[in-house]
Design a protein around this motif. Structure first.
Motif, PDB file in Angstrom:
ATOM      1  N   GLN A   1      -6.280   6.387  -8.950  1.00  0.00           N
ATOM      2  CA  GLN A   1      -5.910   6.824  -7.609  1.00  0.00           C
ATOM      3  C   GLN A   1      -7.006   7.716  -7.036  1.00  0.00           C
ATOM      4  O   GLN A   1      -7.619   8.503  -7.753  1.00  0.00           O
ATOM      5  CB  GLN A   1      -4.587   7.596  -7.652  1.00  0.00           C
ATOM      6  N   VAL A   2      -7.249   7.578  -5.743  1.00  0.00           N
ATOM      7  CA  VAL A   2      -8.180   8.444  -5.018  1.00  0.00           C
ATOM      8  C   VAL A   2      -7.360   9.317  -4.073  1.00  0.00           C
ATOM      9  O   VAL A   2      -6.576   8.801  -3.267  1.00  0.00           O
ATOM     10  CB  VAL A   2      -9.217   7.618  -4.233  1.00  0.00           C
TER      11      VAL A   2
ATOM     12  N   ALA B   1     -14.141  12.095  -3.400  1.00  0.00           N
ATOM     13  CA  ALA B   1     -14.240  10.682  -3.777  1.00  0.00           C
ATOM     14  C   ALA B   1     -13.930   9.768  -2.601  1.00  0.00           C
ATOM     15  O   ALA B   1     -14.615   8.765  -2.377  1.00  0.00           O
ATOM     16  CB  ALA B   1     -13.295  10.397  -4.937  1.00  0.00           C
ATOM     17  N   GLN B   2     -12.875  10.090  -1.843  1.00  0.00           N
ATOM     18  CA  GLN B   2     -12.522   9.253  -0.691  1.00  0.00           C
ATOM     19  C   GLN B   2     -13.625   9.282   0.363  1.00  0.00           C
ATOM     20  O   GLN B   2     -13.981   8.251   0.943  1.00  0.00           O
ATOM     21  CB  GLN B   2     -11.206   9.723  -0.080  1.00  0.00           C
TER      22      GLN B   2
ATOM     23  N   ILE C   1      -9.941  12.435  -8.003  1.00  0.00           N
ATOM     24  CA  ILE C   1      -9.397  11.148  -8.465  1.00  0.00           C
ATOM     25  C   ILE C   1      -8.455  11.395  -9.630  1.00  0.00           C
ATOM     26  O   ILE C   1      -8.529  12.425 -10.309  1.00  0.00           O
ATOM     27  CB  ILE C   1     -10.501  10.167  -8.917  1.00  0.00           C
ATOM     28  N   GLN C   2      -7.576  10.449  -9.861  1.00  0.00           N
ATOM     29  CA  GLN C   2      -6.813  10.380 -11.100  1.00  0.00           C
ATOM     30  C   GLN C   2      -7.221   9.101 -11.806  1.00  0.00           C
ATOM     31  O   GLN C   2      -7.489   8.085 -11.152  1.00  0.00           O
ATOM     32  CB  GLN C   2      -5.309  10.382 -10.828  1.00  0.00           C
ATOM     33  N   GLY C   3      -7.310   9.172 -13.132  1.00  0.00           N
ATOM     34  CA  GLY C   3      -7.784   7.998 -13.855  1.00  0.00           C
ATOM     35  C   GLY C   3      -7.315   7.971 -15.280  1.00  0.00           C
ATOM     36  O   GLY C   3      -6.469   8.759 -15.701  1.00  0.00           O
TER      37      GLY C   3
ATOM     38  N   ALA D   1      -9.312   3.095  -5.664  1.00  0.00           N
ATOM     39  CA  ALA D   1      -8.545   2.815  -6.873  1.00  0.00           C
ATOM     40  C   ALA D   1      -8.955   1.443  -7.413  1.00  0.00           C
ATOM     41  O   ALA D   1      -9.149   0.500  -6.651  1.00  0.00           O
ATOM     42  CB  ALA D   1      -7.061   2.833  -6.564  1.00  0.00           C
TER      43      ALA D   1
ATOM     44  N   VAL E   1     -10.530   4.355 -12.378  1.00  0.00           N
ATOM     45  CA  VAL E   1      -9.936   5.146 -11.302  1.00  0.00           C
ATOM     46  C   VAL E   1      -8.570   4.573 -10.954  1.00  0.00           C
ATOM     47  O   VAL E   1      -8.457   3.456 -10.445  1.00  0.00           O
ATOM     48  CB  VAL E   1     -10.842   5.157 -10.054  1.00  0.00           C
TER      49      VAL E   1
END
Length: 456
Positions: A297-298, A304-305, A272-274, A311, A295
């Motif tokens: 972006q996944v 995570a997805q 993820i990006q957060g 997101a 979060v």
């Protein structure tokens, strides 16, 4: 200046004499007052302090000095533009015995960085040469091993996720090379980060006095259990101002277990990006506090997805422990190790939802070469591919005048073998250098040529 110091000392003496006024200066302190024992940390420390050791290192430091342009004018363009010198250096730090039977000692990576020789002094004064098992620069942890007939004492690890601000904390280490020293305070804050954004940080903050030389030492609770490894201080003059930082024991335990098993850290990733959660952002997403990890972006096909995260989710707990920030989430996930399964809680549309995630392996395919062998210091190594297949280890960066450069390596070289053993990736090279032979012959592909470079 002298009068000011004397005044401070006098004030302290006055405070003590006021507290124990019935006792004369030459009288021995009682073991009890009104049939009540005087509180003391001494009984607990008698059991714990033998588990904390002093560490002394020796190594070589490279220094570069740019030469005047006149040298090249008189001696030609091939004359070096810089003078490179190797100067011996020594360093001091601390360590903690975590396994008495196998002789494992945890310390900071920066304590033993670039060391050619590591000496451990035990609590009873015996000195033993230590072997470096592995280290992780990003989390500043290193694992040593000693072999000695002396009976060792190991420290028990506490569950650092159970810590609370205000819990008592005791620091043990070797400040300024004075010898083992004990200081006390409290846990001032948890989940601290931002000291070095490139590193993995989730520090315990304490006001127990921590100074130079305490690095790698123990931060313990009143039960004599390890709650952290002391690693840094925040002070403009490098002295103690009541702000020290320690790596939590749960992170230490996870990293040490990976180093023991694999020789290095197999970092896990969530995919993820957060960002940090602000009060405004929390309110926008129907969450009542700014503690948690937002979060952004996944990543496709990530752990995570696969677990169902999206997101806009706000991750609030990991394995039942609260998450205060995205930095804390990043640090916990990165140190748990690839393949570990964990449970998360995330806020979505105003409701908490549980998720079970199995961490993927991190795709960080580069490493500082001195983590593998001291003679490669100054190079950065990266896995490389050819026609979709692993094709050796590329020298992606090279510091001019470094030990690696003086060994004959060039930027762009690809290591494809070591002592007649094929090397296709960093893991193979790391394994081959765990117990390096006296002479190491690196098989190098340079453009369309193949050559050998000998390092020692």
């Amino acid at each position: 200046m002298r009068k000011k110091k004397l005044f401070v000392i006098s004030a302290l003496a006055l405070t003590i004499s006021t507290l124990i006024s019935p006792i004369t200066a030459n009288a021995a302190l009682p073991v009890a007052v009104n049939n009540q024992s005087i509180p003391s940390l001494a009984p607990m420390l008698e059991h714990v302090t033998p588990a904390v050791v002093s560490i002394a290192i020796e190594g070589k430091q490279i220094s570069k000095q740019r030469l005047p342009e006149a040298y090249q004018f008189f001696f030609g363009q091939n004359f070096p533009s810089e003078q490179v010198q190797e100067r011996p250096f020594r360093g001091l730090g601390s360590g903690v015995i975590i396994d008495a039977d196998k002789g494992y000692i945890v310390t900071n990576q920066h304590v033993i960085n670039n060391a050619d020789k590591i000496m451990v002094q035990l609590y009873d004064g015996h000195e033993v040469t230590a072997k470096l098992i592995g280290s992780d620069k990003s989390s500043d942890i290193a694992l040593l091993q000693i072999n000695t007939p002396q009976k060792l004492t190991a420290i028990k690890l506490a569950n650092s996720d159970k810590l609370r601000v205000g819990d008592f904390a005791i620091a043990i280490g070797n400040p300024f090379g004075l010898g083992q020293t004990v200081t006390s305070g409290i846990v001032s804050a948890l989940g601290r980060s931002g000291l070095n954004l490139e590193n993995i940080e989730n520090f315990i903050q304490t006001d127990a006095a921590i100074n130079s030389g305490n690095s790698g030492g123990a931060l313990i609770n009143l039960n004599g259990e390890l709650i952290g490894i002391n690693t840094a201080i925040l002070a403009p003059d490098r002295g103690n101002v009541g702000i020290g930082f320690a790596i939590p024991s749960n992170m230490v335990n996870n990293l040490a277990a990976q180093i023991i098993k694999f020789g290095h850290v197999q970092r896990g990733t969530l995919g993820i990006q957060g960002r940090e959660l602000t009060a405004e952002l929390a309110k926008t997403f129907g969450y009542g506090t700014n503690q948690g990890a937002f979060v952004n972006q996944v990543m496709p096909n990530s752990a995570a997805q696969k677990a169902g995260l999206r997101a806009g989710d706000i991750i609030t707990t990991v394995n039942g422990s609260p998450i205060r920030s995205f930095s804390e989430l990043r640090a916990k996930v990165a140190t748990l190790g690839a393949g570990k399964t964990l449970t998360l809680q995330a806020m979505r549309n105003g409701k908490l939802q549980p998720f079970t995630v199995t961490l993927s392996a991190s795709h960080d395919n580069s490493v500082q070469a001195d983590d593998l062998h001291a003679s490669l210091m100054g190079a950065k190594l990266t896995n490389t591919m050819f026609n979709g297949k692993a094709h050796g280890v590329k020298v992606s960066q090279l510091m001019k005048g470094s030990r690696a450069a003086r060994s004959g390596l060039l930027k762009g070289d690809i290591i494809i073998g070591l002592n007649r053993t094929a090397i296709t990736n960093l893991d193979q090279l790391r394994k081959a250098l765990e117990h390096p032979p006296k002479v190491i012959a690196l098989e190098i592909q340079r453009s369309n040529n193949v050559l050998y470079i000998i390092i020692r």
